[in-house]
Write an enzyme that holds these catalytic residues in place. Structure first.
Site, mmCIF file in Angstrom:
data_model
loop_
_atom_site.group_PDB
_atom_site.id
_atom_site.type_symbol
_atom_site.label_atom_id
_atom_site.label_comp_id
_atom_site.label_asym_id
_atom_site.label_seq_id
_atom_site.Cartn_x
_atom_site.Cartn_y
_atom_site.Cartn_z
ATOM 1 N N ALA A 1 4.854 39.600 9.963
ATOM 2 C CA ALA A 1 5.269 39.304 11.350
ATOM 3 C C ALA A 1 5.423 40.621 12.100
ATOM 4 C CB ALA A 1 6.545 38.470 11.379
ATOM 5 N N ALA B 1 5.509 46.205 17.325
ATOM 6 C CA ALA B 1 5.354 47.622 17.669
ATOM 7 C C ALA B 1 6.303 48.516 16.881
ATOM 8 C CB ALA B 1 5.553 47.820 19.168
ATOM 9 N N GLY B 2 7.437 47.970 16.435
ATOM 10 C CA GLY B 2 8.330 48.757 15.591
ATOM 11 C C GLY B 2 7.670 49.101 14.268
ATOM 12 N N HIS B 3 7.059 48.109 13.634
ATOM 13 C CA HIS B 3 6.304 48.370 12.405
ATOM 14 C C HIS B 3 5.146 49.329 12.680
ATOM 15 C CE1 HIS B 3 7.939 44.215 11.540
ATOM 16 N NE2 HIS B 3 8.351 44.865 10.480
ATOM 17 N N LYS C 1 16.564 50.490 12.377
ATOM 18 C CA LYS C 1 17.241 49.266 12.821
ATOM 19 C C LYS C 1 17.988 48.638 11.648
ATOM 20 C CE LYS C 1 15.084 45.382 13.869
ATOM 21 N NZ LYS C 1 15.768 44.306 13.091
ATOM 22 N N ASP C 2 17.360 48.656 10.474
ATOM 23 C CA ASP C 2 18.035 48.208 9.248
ATOM 24 C C ASP C 2 18.775 49.410 8.660
ATOM 25 O OD1 ASP C 2 17.030 45.342 8.825
ATOM 26 O OD2 ASP C 2 15.183 46.445 9.187
ATOM 27 N N GLN D 1 20.314 49.178 5.106
ATOM 28 C CA GLN D 1 19.236 49.124 4.119
ATOM 29 C C GLN D 1 18.682 50.516 3.847
ATOM 30 O OE1 GLN D 1 15.819 46.138 4.115
ATOM 31 N NE2 GLN D 1 14.857 47.875 5.107
ATOM 32 N N SER E 1 12.237 42.949 16.671
ATOM 33 C CA SER E 1 12.521 42.257 15.417
ATOM 34 C C SER E 1 11.538 41.112 15.259
ATOM 35 C CB SER E 1 13.949 41.699 15.427
ATOM 36 O OG SER E 1 14.149 40.812 14.339
#
Length: 282
Positions: A32, A35-37, A149-150, A153, A185
């Protein structure tokens, strides 16, 4: 770009490329992609000769089966994005490939994994560490890329790498936001137009709190954020914590640490959203 489904095939490809002296970057994802990925993938492509992006919805990190069932799966669109970003391989294994037998390993990185997400999603970080360690073993990357963002983690994976003595560099990459400030997200796809509008209150409140914090105490800033979210339409605050960015333990004063981060989780309708903001950074 090649799409690969087995560890054996991936390792054969990478062995040949390493023989040519190429460094390998890994970007673990659950698909999914947005643009962050893409920012993580482009960073890896710029810093390594080969970039592998895993696309795998990992069942062991979901403590809510409903959340697992609803998680978006868009492999074809993901592969188009990855090709555009310059990735060499999309690694899209089956659950059976990654978990031929149940993974009974227990990872414990207290106190990093017992607070915030760890308190509200029992077993989540154990599942994250299971799959990330499997990916590290399969790919043997020189560098691995994770989004800030995580935030929790990222801290836990850094600690796992340190304790398990993995010979790789963990690269944390900044949060990517929509033009209006909403943190990107994969779960945003599940928001209705009204819910998305409501969700903007999360990032807007965090940005305001950074200005507010300059002239107020930690507890006053905590209260300001909690009240703003509770007063916002359609939002339900799960937690907001102001913590040391390395230990993830609460701070009571801005002087307690040189690195202070505010971490928040909010339900917008049925969709659980996380975000964070840095108040102090070395």
């Amino acid at each position: 770009m090649k799409v690969i489904h087995t560890i054996k095939d991936l390792q054969a490809e990478l062995t040949a490329l390493r023989a040519q002296g190429k460094k390998v970057g890994l970007v673990p994802t659950m698909g999914a992609l947005h643009a962050g990925h893409a920012s993580l993938v482009k960073r890896s492509v710029s810093e390594n000769g080969v970039t592998v992006v895993s696309v795998f919805v990992n069942p062991t990190q979901f403590n809510d089966k409903n959340d697992l069932a609803k998680y978006p799966r868009t492999l074809d669109a993901d592969c188009r994005l990855l090709e555009d970003c310059g990735a060499a391989f999309a690694f899209a294994p089956s659950v059976e490939e990654m978990y031929p037998q149940p993974d009974t390993r227990e990872f414990s990185y207290a106190p990093l994994d017992t607070v915030m997400e760890g308190a509200f999603r029992p077993g989540h970080f154990n599942g994250v560490c299971q799959i990330v360690s499997k990916l590290f073993d399969a790919v043997q990357p020189d560098r691995a890329y994770f989004g800030e963002k995580d935030f929790q983690q990222l801290a836990i994976i850094r600690e796992m790498v340190r304790q398990m003595d993995y010979k790789l560099e963990i690269v944390g990459c900044p949060i990517v936001r929509e033009e209006d400030g909403l943190a990107l997200s994969s779960r945003n796809k599940r928001l209705s137009a009204r819910e998305r509008e409501n969700a903007l209150n999360i990032s807007q409140t965090l940005f305001k709190s950074r200005t507010f914090a300059a002239s107020h105490t930690v507890s006053e800033t905590q209260k300001m954020v909690e009240e703003a979210i509770e007063d916002a339409p359609g939002l339900r605050l799960e937690y907001f914590e102001i913590v040391d960015g390395n230990t993830l333990q609460k701070v009571s004063s801005w002087e307690d640490s040189l690195y202070v981060v505010g971490c928040i989780t909010v339900f917008c309708g049925e969709v659980r959203l996380i975000d964070n903001i840095k108040y102090k950074e070395i």
